[in-house]
Design a protein around this motif. Structure first.
Motif, PDB file in Angstrom:
ATOM      1  N   PHE A 125      -4.284  12.128  -6.259  1.00 20.95           N
ATOM      2  CA  PHE A 125      -3.052  11.745  -5.561  1.00 20.95           C
ATOM      3  C   PHE A 125      -1.917  11.590  -6.570  1.00 20.95           C
ATOM      4  CE2 PHE A 125      -6.590   9.825  -3.152  1.00 20.95           C
ATOM      5  CZ  PHE A 125      -6.434  10.501  -1.947  1.00 20.95           C
ATOM      6  N   LEU A 126      -0.720  11.971  -6.148  1.00 19.95           N
ATOM      7  CA  LEU A 126       0.452  11.837  -7.008  1.00 19.95           C
ATOM      8  C   LEU A 126       1.189  10.526  -6.770  1.00 19.95           C
ATOM      9  CD1 LEU A 126       1.903  15.472  -6.835  1.00 19.95           C
ATOM     10  CD2 LEU A 126       0.486  14.442  -8.639  1.00 19.95           C
ATOM     11  N   ASP A 127       1.061   9.967  -5.567  1.00 18.34           N
ATOM     12  CA  ASP A 127       1.761   8.723  -5.253  1.00 18.34           C
ATOM     13  C   ASP A 127       0.969   7.968  -4.193  1.00 18.34           C
ATOM     14  OD1 ASP A 127       2.830   9.337  -2.436  1.00 18.34           O
ATOM     15  OD2 ASP A 127       3.607  11.044  -3.580  1.00 18.34           O
ATOM     16  N   ASP A 128       1.436   6.749  -3.875  1.00 25.17           N
ATOM     17  CA  ASP A 128       0.710   5.907  -2.924  1.00 25.17           C
ATOM     18  C   ASP A 128       1.478   5.705  -1.618  1.00 25.17           C
ATOM     19  OD1 ASP A 128       2.740   4.349  -3.939  1.00 25.17           O
ATOM     20  OD2 ASP A 128       1.478   2.624  -4.425  1.00 25.17           O
ATOM     21  N   ARG A 129       2.327   6.661  -1.266  1.00 21.57           N
ATOM     22  CA  ARG A 129       3.056   6.552  -0.006  1.00 21.57           C
ATOM     23  C   ARG A 129       2.102   6.661   1.179  1.00 21.57           C
ATOM     24  NH1 ARG A 129       7.692  10.998  -0.664  1.00 21.57           N
ATOM     25  NH2 ARG A 129       5.844  12.121  -1.428  1.00 21.57           N
ATOM     26  N   ASN A 130       2.493   6.038   2.278  1.00 21.01           N
ATOM     27  CA  ASN A 130       1.672   6.067   3.481  1.00 21.01           C
ATOM     28  C   ASN A 130       1.411   7.503   3.927  1.00 21.01           C
ATOM     29  OD1 ASN A 130       0.318   5.041   5.812  1.00 21.01           O
ATOM     30  ND2 ASN A 130       2.174   5.346   7.010  1.00 21.01           N
ATOM     31  N   SER A 131       2.425   8.347   3.817  1.00 19.93           N
ATOM     32  CA  SER A 131       2.264   9.740   4.238  1.00 19.93           C
ATOM     33  C   SER A 131       1.262  10.482   3.353  1.00 19.93           C
ATOM     34  CB  SER A 131       3.615  10.459   4.201  1.00 19.93           C
ATOM     35  OG  SER A 131       4.184  10.397   2.900  1.00 19.93           O
ATOM     36  N   THR A 132       1.207  10.124   2.078  1.00 14.91           N
ATOM     37  CA  THR A 132       0.261  10.764   1.158  1.00 14.91           C
ATOM     38  C   THR A 132      -1.174  10.367   1.479  1.00 14.91           C
ATOM     39  OG1 THR A 132       1.917  10.792  -0.611  1.00 14.91           O
ATOM     40  CG2 THR A 132      -0.390  11.002  -1.276  1.00 14.91           C
ATOM     41  N   LEU A 133      -1.358   9.108   1.867  1.00 11.47           N
ATOM     42  CA  LEU A 133      -2.709   8.580   2.086  1.00 11.47           C
ATOM     43  C   LEU A 133      -3.116   8.571   3.562  1.00 11.47           C
ATOM     44  CD1 LEU A 133      -2.590   5.639  -0.492  1.00 11.47           C
ATOM     45  CD2 LEU A 133      -3.574   7.924  -0.780  1.00 11.47           C
ATOM     46  N   GLY A 135      -4.849   9.296   6.832  1.00 14.17           N
ATOM     47  CA  GLY A 135      -6.154   9.855   7.151  1.00 14.17           C
ATOM     48  C   GLY A 135      -7.211   9.652   6.080  1.00 14.17           C
ATOM     49  N   LYS A 136      -6.847   9.043   4.962  1.00 11.82           N
ATOM     50  CA  LYS A 136      -7.804   8.828   3.876  1.00 11.82           C
ATOM     51  C   LYS A 136      -8.545   7.504   4.069  1.00 11.82           C
ATOM     52  CE  LYS A 136      -6.387  12.574   1.883  1.00 11.82           C
ATOM     53  NZ  LYS A 136      -7.229  13.795   1.934  1.00 11.82           N
ATOM     54  N   ARG A 137      -9.729   7.441   3.472  1.00 11.54           N
ATOM     55  CA  ARG A 137     -10.527   6.208   3.494  1.00 11.54           C
ATOM     56  C   ARG A 137     -10.172   5.384   2.256  1.00 11.54           C
ATOM     57  NH1 ARG A 137     -15.146   5.703   6.475  1.00 11.54           N
ATOM     58  NH2 ARG A 137     -16.321   4.817   4.723  1.00 11.54           N
ATOM     59  N   LEU A 138      -9.585   4.211   2.488  1.00 11.03           N
ATOM     60  CA  LEU A 138      -9.106   3.361   1.404  1.00 11.03           C
ATOM     61  C   LEU A 138      -9.922   2.073   1.372  1.00 11.03           C
ATOM     62  CD1 LEU A 138      -5.265   3.752   2.023  1.00 11.03           C
ATOM     63  CD2 LEU A 138      -6.777   5.216   0.653  1.00 11.03           C
ATOM     64  N   GLY A 139     -10.416   1.702   0.198  1.00  9.54           N
ATOM     65  CA  GLY A 139     -11.292   0.550   0.084  1.00  9.54           C
ATOM     66  C   GLY A 139     -10.672  -0.615  -0.665  1.00  9.54           C
ATOM     67  N   ALA A 140     -11.121  -1.827  -0.324  1.00 11.44           N
ATOM     68  CA  ALA A 140     -10.708  -3.049  -1.014  1.00 11.44           C
ATOM     69  C   ALA A 140     -11.762  -4.117  -0.763  1.00 11.44           C
ATOM     70  CB  ALA A 140      -9.352  -3.532  -0.514  1.00 11.44           C
ATOM     71  N   GLN A 141     -11.774  -5.134  -1.621  1.00 19.07           N
ATOM     72  CA  GLN A 141     -12.650  -6.276  -1.370  1.00 19.07           C
ATOM     73  C   GLN A 141     -12.047  -7.102  -0.245  1.00 19.07           C
ATOM     74  OE1 GLN A 141     -13.449  -8.770  -4.777  1.00 19.07           O
ATOM     75  NE2 GLN A 141     -15.128  -9.835  -3.757  1.00 19.07           N
ATOM     76  N   LEU A 150      -3.495  -3.251   2.256  1.00 15.91           N
ATOM     77  CA  LEU A 150      -3.906  -2.041   2.970  1.00 15.91           C
ATOM     78  C   LEU A 150      -3.674  -2.182   4.469  1.00 15.91           C
ATOM     79  CD1 LEU A 150      -7.280  -0.944   1.308  1.00 15.91           C
ATOM     80  CD2 LEU A 150      -4.980  -0.040   0.907  1.00 15.91           C
ATOM     81  N   GLN A 151      -4.090  -3.310   5.011  1.00 13.71           N
ATOM     82  CA  GLN A 151      -3.995  -3.494   6.458  1.00 13.71           C
ATOM     83  C   GLN A 151      -2.550  -3.569   6.936  1.00 13.71           C
ATOM     84  OE1 GLN A 151      -6.569  -6.906   6.344  1.00 13.71           O
ATOM     85  NE2 GLN A 151      -8.322  -5.784   7.158  1.00 13.71           N
ATOM     86  N   PRO A 155      -1.304   1.854   8.089  1.00 12.55           N
ATOM     87  CA  PRO A 155      -1.871   1.905   9.443  1.00 12.55           C
ATOM     88  C   PRO A 155      -2.488   3.257   9.794  1.00 12.55           C
ATOM     89  CG  PRO A 155       0.519   2.084   9.523  1.00 12.55           C
ATOM     90  CD  PRO A 155       0.174   1.754   8.108  1.00 12.55           C
ATOM     91  N   ASP A 156      -2.123   4.298   9.056  1.00 17.65           N
ATOM     92  CA  ASP A 156      -2.630   5.635   9.361  1.00 17.65           C
ATOM     93  C   ASP A 156      -3.835   6.015   8.507  1.00 17.65           C
ATOM     94  OD1 ASP A 156      -0.538   6.013  11.221  1.00 17.65           O
ATOM     95  OD2 ASP A 156       0.817   6.573   9.588  1.00 17.65           O
ATOM     96  N   SER A 157      -4.327   5.059   7.715  1.00 16.76           N
ATOM     97  CA  SER A 157      -5.514   5.300   6.895  1.00 16.76           C
ATOM     98  C   SER A 157      -6.676   4.487   7.445  1.00 16.76           C
ATOM     99  CB  SER A 157      -5.246   4.895   5.442  1.00 16.76           C
ATOM    100  OG  SER A 157      -4.152   5.603   4.910  1.00 16.76           O
ATOM    101  N   GLU A 158      -7.884   4.860   7.066  1.00 12.84           N
ATOM    102  CA  GLU A 158      -9.064   4.084   7.440  1.00 12.84           C
ATOM    103  C   GLU A 158      -9.348   3.076   6.328  1.00 12.84           C
ATOM    104  OE1 GLU A 158     -13.839   4.554   8.447  1.00 12.84           O
ATOM    105  OE2 GLU A 158     -12.583   6.350   8.194  1.00 12.84           O
ATOM    106  N   VAL A 159      -9.242   1.804   6.646  1.00 13.22           N
ATOM    107  CA  VAL A 159      -9.458   0.747   5.659  1.00 13.22           C
ATOM    108  C   VAL A 159     -10.921   0.317   5.693  1.00 13.22           C
ATOM    109  CG1 VAL A 159      -8.851  -1.603   4.973  1.00 13.22           C
ATOM    110  CG2 VAL A 159      -7.072  -0.040   5.811  1.00 13.22           C
ATOM    111  N   VAL A 160     -11.566   0.358   4.527  1.00 11.71           N
ATOM    112  CA  VAL A 160     -12.978  -0.007   4.405  1.00 11.71           C
ATOM    113  C   VAL A 160     -13.066  -1.222   3.484  1.00 11.71           C
ATOM    114  CG1 VAL A 160     -15.293   0.787   3.830  1.00 11.71           C
ATOM    115  CG2 VAL A 160     -13.555   2.438   4.598  1.00 11.71           C
ATOM    116  N   LEU A 161     -13.690  -2.303   3.968  1.00 12.01           N
ATOM    117  CA  LEU A 161     -13.740  -3.548   3.209  1.00 12.01           C
ATOM    118  C   LEU A 161     -15.143  -3.820   2.670  1.00 12.01           C
ATOM    119  CD1 LEU A 161     -11.520  -5.807   5.491  1.00 12.01           C
ATOM    120  CD2 LEU A 161     -10.839  -4.370   3.557  1.00 12.01           C
ATOM    121  N   TYR A 162     -15.188  -4.446   1.499  1.00 13.17           N
ATOM    122  CA  TYR A 162     -16.445  -4.685   0.787  1.00 13.17           C
ATOM    123  C   TYR A 162     -16.563  -6.152   0.388  1.00 13.17           C
ATOM    124  CZ  TYR A 162     -16.584   0.387   0.448  1.00 13.17           C
ATOM    125  OH  TYR A 162     -16.602   1.723   0.753  1.00 13.17           O
TER     126      TYR A 162
END
Length: 255
Positions: A125-133, A135-141, A150-151, A155-162
């Motif tokens: 990825f070149l940047d962290d804009r919402n449009s760039t990410l 549909g991507k799966r993004l993780g955080a604790q 993230l939340q 809103p357009d990404s899948e947030v996965v929590l750990y």
């Protein structure tokens, strides 16, 4: 039923007040909640002892305040519930000061500030804009400022929590998430500088999402708050803070 619940809550709060106040007037050390899994801030050494920047800093604050403490490990998402329930007198575990948390607990004056950043495979990825990410799966604790970021902003990404940082990083390596977001210093120290982090890099902006890191107290413990804040002021003025910070982070400014 409501009366029974109210009585139970009153007893719980009264017990917490008595526990902390009793420790201030006795030789009993404060019970300090810590995760012990976020190097170099707080982690467990091979002997099983909790060590790190948070530990040395808090011990110095307690010493300057005329207090002592004992460290008790607890999973991250149980730290604030634990202090509310009276399991701990304070929590010092790189806990960010946020408006949401201040509804449930109190914080000392800020100790230091850290940043969070995204990490992904090099060149992904070149940047962290919402449009760039999108549909991507993004993780955080879970239950961190990273997960809240993230939340709120993706809103357009899948947030996965750990539950842990280790599980988060393992899923990034395994390709089950496209990127993670976490504390910048801890991620660099415990992942990017390690062999398993060779193919990964930070990307996007440096994010400061909170009012700094503080020691957590139960609501209403003004005497303990004053003593801890006095200790914080003392180690800032006598050079102890800078000494401990330089040991762990060199010339990086955490103020």
């Amino acid at each position: 039923m409501r009366k029974a619940i109210a009585i139970s809550l009153f007893v719980c709060v009264l017990g917490t007040l008595f526990s902390v106040n009793a420790s201030l007037g006795s030789d009993r050390p404060l019970r300090i909640g810590v995760e012990g899994a976020l190097a170099p801030f707080n982690y467990t050494d091979p002997s099983g002892k909790v060590v790190g920047f948070d530990v040395e800093l808090t011990d110095a604050i307690l010493d300057a305040s005329g207090l002592t403490g004992e460290w008790i490990r607890q999973d991250w998402d149980g730290l604030i519930p634990g202090i509310i329930a009276g399991k701990f007198d304070i929590v010092s575990a790189t806990v960010s000061i946020t408006e949401e948390r201040k509804k449930r607990v109190d914080f000392t004056d800020p100790l230091y500030r850290t940043s969070i950043r995204f990490v992904a495979a090099k060149g992904a990825f070149l940047d962290d804009r919402n449009s760039t990410l999108r549909g991507k799966r993004l993780g955080a604790q879970r239950a961190t400022v990273s997960s809240a970021h993230l939340q709120k902003h993706y809103p357009d990404s899948e947030v996965v929590l750990y539950d842990t940082q280790d599980a988060l990083r393992l899923d990034l390596i395994a390709g089950r998430i496209d990127a993670l977001i976490a504390d910048q210093i801890a991620t660099e120290d415990s992942f990017l500088k390690k062999p398993e982090g060779t193919g990964y890099e930070f990307f996007g902006s440096v994010i400061k999402p909170d009012d700094g890191i503080g020691i957590v107290l139960p609501k209403g413990h003004d005497e303990l708050m004053q003593r801890l804040n006095s200790g914080i002021a003392t180690i800032r003025s006598n050079g102890k803070f800078d000494q401990i910070s330089e040991k762990y982070f060199g010339d990086t400014d955490l103020r």
